[in-house]
Design an enzyme around this catalytic site. Structure first.
Site, mmCIF file in Angstrom:
data_model
loop_
_atom_site.group_PDB
_atom_site.id
_atom_site.type_symbol
_atom_site.label_atom_id
_atom_site.label_comp_id
_atom_site.label_asym_id
_atom_site.label_seq_id
_atom_site.Cartn_x
_atom_site.Cartn_y
_atom_site.Cartn_z
ATOM 1 N N HIS A 68 -6.312 -0.866 -0.431
ATOM 2 C CA HIS A 68 -5.202 -1.157 0.473
ATOM 3 C C HIS A 68 -5.606 -0.802 1.902
ATOM 4 O O HIS A 68 -6.199 0.254 2.144
ATOM 5 C CB HIS A 68 -3.955 -0.354 0.074
ATOM 6 C CG HIS A 68 -3.495 -0.612 -1.327
ATOM 7 N ND1 HIS A 68 -3.953 0.128 -2.404
ATOM 8 C CD2 HIS A 68 -2.646 -1.541 -1.828
ATOM 9 C CE1 HIS A 68 -3.389 -0.332 -3.513
ATOM 10 N NE2 HIS A 68 -2.598 -1.343 -3.192
ATOM 11 N N ASP A 78 -9.308 2.320 -5.899
ATOM 12 C CA ASP A 78 -8.466 1.315 -6.533
ATOM 13 C C ASP A 78 -9.009 -0.106 -6.374
ATOM 14 O O ASP A 78 -8.313 -1.077 -6.688
ATOM 15 C CB ASP A 78 -7.028 1.400 -6.022
ATOM 16 C CG ASP A 78 -6.909 1.749 -4.546
ATOM 17 O OD1 ASP A 78 -7.952 1.769 -3.857
ATOM 18 O OD2 ASP A 78 -5.792 2.010 -4.082
ATOM 19 N N HIS A 104 -1.297 5.836 4.694
ATOM 20 C CA HIS A 104 -0.283 4.846 5.061
ATOM 21 C C HIS A 104 0.843 5.415 5.926
ATOM 22 O O HIS A 104 1.584 4.637 6.546
ATOM 23 C CB HIS A 104 0.342 4.222 3.808
ATOM 24 C CG HIS A 104 -0.581 3.355 3.021
ATOM 25 N ND1 HIS A 104 -1.272 2.298 3.574
ATOM 26 C CD2 HIS A 104 -0.933 3.383 1.706
ATOM 27 C CE1 HIS A 104 -2.012 1.713 2.633
ATOM 28 N NE2 HIS A 104 -1.817 2.356 1.500
ATOM 29 N N ASP A 158 -10.416 2.313 0.560
ATOM 30 C CA ASP A 158 -9.297 2.045 -0.344
ATOM 31 C C ASP A 158 -9.059 0.542 -0.422
ATOM 32 O O ASP A 158 -9.267 -0.175 0.557
ATOM 33 C CB ASP A 158 -8.059 2.753 0.212
ATOM 34 C CG ASP A 158 -6.937 2.927 -0.788
ATOM 35 O OD1 ASP A 158 -6.305 1.907 -1.136
ATOM 36 O OD2 ASP A 158 -6.670 4.072 -1.190
#
Length: 392
Positions: A175, A262, A137, A173
């Protein structure tokens, strides 16, 4: 004889820790390494201890001003001039607060991912796994989403600069892999592929199917945003179809993949309802594509994962079993209820607030199916149509 896969690990990476209550808890590295050792699947001959990255490599991605800010905020008691600028660089948020020795610790994380690229691109190993990496990120001049330096982006830029490699980045991921995407959004020699929960409901709010790259990089950003409560079958159907078409069109020299785990139903920070099956299957798919298109060249990184007891150790261990072609990988196909090592459960259960699983895979036949399953699957198929609009 050179190993088929190397496992890059330095215990100092567990010092990448914001505070005692933060969800990003690198105890998961200890748990994973211990599971692999107690299952007899991680021989010492495969482990490599990386050096920290040369600070100059950070400038392949990060601005000097940002690096200076990270260094200034890494002091035990940062000077007022740096405290005043912390918000400018995204390092005073609840998600990504500055912490002592932050620069040196994260430079070590970047070093592990650089080591992985060098090992694979030099031919020292076909595959390299660095679970301490995957901080996807961070942006060139801003920390975000638990990430200070973007080791994945730096490693990709290094693969380009040092080896002239054309790189496919695969982000699994839950995200969106926003930092890596934006770093290469106009670069025709880096393709970023991300499957994730839709940003309509989840950080970082990006990753729509119409984010396709810009300028000469148009078409080299591929996003597959999944609906909340997506289950294994739909997730894998969408992942495999879009990824197969992406790699066939892009034809990379190297795959760099990020393996946040996740998207599991137990993870507390997202809304996807997948099981351990996707963490067995996605590496298998990537592995096959690496050999088909890249001569086997594959670097894999860690990433998110916030159920550190029940999910992360199993998911990351399954990744290593695939990368190393360990026989246990094939046993799991025949024996899906195969149990975890008792010694590992006995060692960690007293420390865990959760009841540890006793099997490598989840007993999904006992799980309640999600309501609206058919509608979710139909919406995900529509997303695939948009995601593949410009793919052959």
């Amino acid at each position: 004889m050179k190993p088929n896969a190397i496992f890059i690990y330095n215990e100092r990476e567990t010092a990448y820790r914001f505070n005692d209550s933060h969800p990003f808890n690198q105890k998961r590295l200890h748990l994973t390494v211990d599971l692999l050792k107690k299952s007899g699947t991680l021989p010492a001959s495969c482990i490599r201890m990386p050096a920290s990255a040369d600070e100059g490599l950070l400038r392949l991605i990060h601005s000097q001003e940002y690096i200076d800010a990270v260094k200034g905020l890494s002091a035990a008691a940062p000077a007022p001039q740096w405290l005043d600028k912390a918000s400018m660089y995204g390092l005073d948020t609840e998600d990504t607060p500055f912490f002592p020795n932050m620069h040196d610790i994260t430079l070590g994380v970047v070093g592990g991912s650089i080591h992985a690229v060098d090992a694979v691109m030099s031919g020292a190993s076909l595959h390299a796994l660095h679970l301490g990496g995957g901080l996807h990120h961070a942006l060139p001049s801003k920390g975000a989403g638990f990430c200070v330096y973007n080791d994945a982006a730096v490693a990709i830029a290094h693969a380009k600069a040092a080896y002239g490699a054309r790189v496919l980045y695969i982000d699994t991921d839950v995200h969106h892999g926003d930092g890596v995407q934006w770093c290469f959004y106009t670069d025709p020699d880096v393709c970023t592929f991300s499957i994730h929960e839709t940003g309509k409901y989840l950080f970082p709010g990006t990753g729509a199917a119409n984010e396709r790259g810009d300028g000469s990089g148009f078409g080299t950003s591929v996003n597959v945003p999944m609906e909340p409560f997506t289950e294994d079958e739909s997730w894998l159907e969408c992942f495999e179809e879009v990824l197969n078409r992406t790699i066939a069109q892009f034809k990379p020299d190297l795959i760099v993949s990020q393996h946040g785990c996740d998207a599991h139903a137990y993870d507390p920070l997202a809304h996807i309802h997948c099981s351990m099956e996707i963490f067995r299957a996605m590496p298998r798919i990537i592995h096959g594509l690496a050999h088909t298109y890249c001569g086997g060249r594959w670097v894999a990184l860690g990433g998110g994962g916030y159920d550190i007891w029940r999910v992360v150790p199993r998911a990351w261990s399954l990744l290593w079993l695939e990368m190393s072609d360990h026989p246990l990988r094939d046993r799991l196909l025949a024996e899906p209820s195969l149990t975890l090592p008792k010694a590992w459960i006995d060692a960690w259960q007293p420390l865990s607030e959760e009841v540890l699983p006793h099997t490598w895979l989840d007993p999904v036949d006992t799980w309640e199916p999600m309501p609206r399953r058919a509608e979710i699957e139909a919406k995900n198929r529509q997303t695939v149509e948009v995601s593949t609009l410009y793919l052959a």
